[in-house]
Every structure is written in C-alpha cells, then in structure tokens.
Design a protein around this motif. Sequence first.
Motif, PDB file in Angstrom:
ATOM      1  N   LEU A  15       0.830  -1.210   0.000  1.00 21.78           N
ATOM      2  CA  LEU A  15       0.000   0.000   0.000  1.00 21.78           C
ATOM      3  C   LEU A  15       0.866   1.262   0.000  1.00 21.78           C
ATOM      4  N   ALA A  16       1.932   1.251   0.774  1.00 17.99           N
ATOM      5  CA  ALA A  16       2.852   2.390   0.787  1.00 17.99           C
ATOM      6  C   ALA A  16       3.525   2.534  -0.574  1.00 17.99           C
ATOM      7  N   THR A  17       3.941   1.415  -1.145  1.00 26.15           N
ATOM      8  CA  THR A  17       4.567   1.446  -2.469  1.00 26.15           C
ATOM      9  C   THR A  17       3.583   1.955  -3.518  1.00 26.15           C
ATOM     10  N   ALA A  18       2.344   1.495  -3.448  1.00 31.68           N
ATOM     11  CA  ALA A  18       1.322   1.949  -4.399  1.00 31.68           C
ATOM     12  C   ALA A  18       1.084   3.450  -4.277  1.00 31.68           C
ATOM     13  N   SER A  19       1.071   3.969  -3.043  1.00 33.29           N
ATOM     14  CA  SER A  19       0.846   5.402  -2.868  1.00 33.29           C
ATOM     15  C   SER A  19       2.015   6.209  -3.434  1.00 33.29           C
ATOM     16  N   ILE A  20       3.222   5.709  -3.261  1.00 32.49           N
ATOM     17  CA  ILE A  20       4.400   6.409  -3.797  1.00 32.49           C
ATOM     18  C   ILE A  20       4.373   6.405  -5.321  1.00 32.49           C
ATOM     19  N   GLU A  52      -5.755  10.073  -2.536  1.00 32.77           N
ATOM     20  CA  GLU A  52      -6.323  10.333  -1.214  1.00 32.77           C
ATOM     21  C   GLU A  52      -6.943   9.067  -0.623  1.00 32.77           C
ATOM     22  N   VAL A  53      -7.649   8.303  -1.437  1.00 32.81           N
ATOM     23  CA  VAL A  53      -8.258   7.053  -0.947  1.00 32.81           C
ATOM     24  C   VAL A  53      -7.171   6.094  -0.470  1.00 32.81           C
ATOM     25  N   VAL A  54      -6.110   5.932  -1.247  1.00 33.87           N
ATOM     26  CA  VAL A  54      -5.015   5.038  -0.861  1.00 33.87           C
ATOM     27  C   VAL A  54      -4.371   5.518   0.440  1.00 33.87           C
ATOM     28  N   LEU A  55      -4.155   6.823   0.561  1.00 36.10           N
ATOM     29  CA  LEU A  55      -3.537   7.361   1.774  1.00 36.10           C
ATOM     30  C   LEU A  55      -4.454   7.217   2.987  1.00 36.10           C
ATOM     31  N   LEU A  56      -5.754   7.349   2.783  1.00 38.85           N
ATOM     32  CA  LEU A  56      -6.690   7.139   3.893  1.00 38.85           C
ATOM     33  C   LEU A  56      -6.688   5.692   4.359  1.00 38.85           C
ATOM     34  N   VAL A  57      -6.633   4.753   3.424  1.00 40.55           N
ATOM     35  CA  VAL A  57      -6.565   3.336   3.803  1.00 40.55           C
ATOM     36  C   VAL A  57      -5.272   3.060   4.566  1.00 40.55           C
ATOM     37  N   LEU A  58      -4.161   3.603   4.089  1.00 37.91           N
ATOM     38  CA  LEU A  58      -2.879   3.454   4.778  1.00 37.91           C
ATOM     39  C   LEU A  58      -2.960   4.026   6.187  1.00 37.91           C
ATOM     40  N   LEU A  82       1.304  11.638   9.651  1.00 45.53           N
ATOM     41  CA  LEU A  82       0.069  10.977   9.240  1.00 45.53           C
ATOM     42  C   LEU A  82      -1.005  12.007   8.883  1.00 45.53           C
ATOM     43  N   VAL A  83      -1.161  13.009   9.729  1.00 42.68           N
ATOM     44  CA  VAL A  83      -2.145  14.069   9.464  1.00 42.68           C
ATOM     45  C   VAL A  83      -1.754  14.850   8.207  1.00 42.68           C
ATOM     46  N   THR A  84      -0.476  15.175   8.099  1.00 42.97           N
ATOM     47  CA  THR A  84       0.003  15.913   6.927  1.00 42.97           C
ATOM     48  C   THR A  84      -0.271  15.122   5.653  1.00 42.97           C
ATOM     49  N   LEU A  85      -0.007  13.839   5.700  1.00 40.41           N
ATOM     50  CA  LEU A  85      -0.155  12.991   4.524  1.00 40.41           C
ATOM     51  C   LEU A  85      -1.580  12.993   3.983  1.00 40.41           C
TER      52      LEU A  85
END
Length: 131
Positions: A15-20, A52-58, A82-85
């Motif tokens: 998930l982190a890799t996908a967001s990057i 945003e959806v991916v980052l919210l799931v993370l 986390l909040v910044t992201l």
Amino acid sequence: MTSAAAANSPVDGILATASIVLSLLVAVWALVAAVRHRPPDRLQFVGLGVLEVVLLVLSVLALVAVGGGDRPGEPGAFFGYLVTLVCLPPLAWVLARMEPTRWGSAIVCAVCLVAPVVVVRLQQTWEVLGG
C-alpha cells in the motif's frame, strides 16, 4: 532495517509502495501539463482523489495497528506526518482549483512530489532504531 518493528510496520508494504508510485505518476502528468502551459485537467483531479483514498486506507491501517497495541518509534512525529499525509491531496485539489492556469498543474506536481517523502518519513518514524 531488518528489525521486528520493520517487519510489523503497518505503513510499509504494498500500500505504501502503491501510494508512492501513484503520487509520482500524477506528478509526472501534472509536470507535463505545466510545461505545456495547461491548467489542471480532470485526470489530475481523479489522480488526486485516488491517491487520497489510498492514503486514507494506509492511515486507517496505521491507526488500527496503534489501537491494537503497536507503537511507532516516534509517536509525535508519526502522527504529525500521518495528518500531513492525508491533508496533502485535498490541499493540492483546492489550490489547483483556485489557480486554473499552468501554475495549478505545477501545484499538483509539487504536492505529489512531497507525498512520497512524507510516506518514507512515516515509515522511518515507525521504525526508529537505537536507544
């Protein structure tokens, strides 16, 4: 970092890799638009939404891990990142909508280049090593 904390990190993995990767793809698309003097287009905004959806799931996975008893190495910095992201894509969307010129695309590009750095810092604050 091959510690047990790294292996159990909720902010490391696919998930982190996908967001990057997603963030960098949107950044490249926005950079091409900015160089071509184009305002932000629908694809940029869709990319920001998916990001945003991916980052919210993370973020939810990280919060569930904390609720389950896991603790980041630097809790204050971790929650700040986390909040910044999760605030970055909506911020880019609002600013790009306010600037419907090539600079709106430049804003999307800049924010999408910052997001991967924040993901990596999130991982680092979870996996702090040392005393």
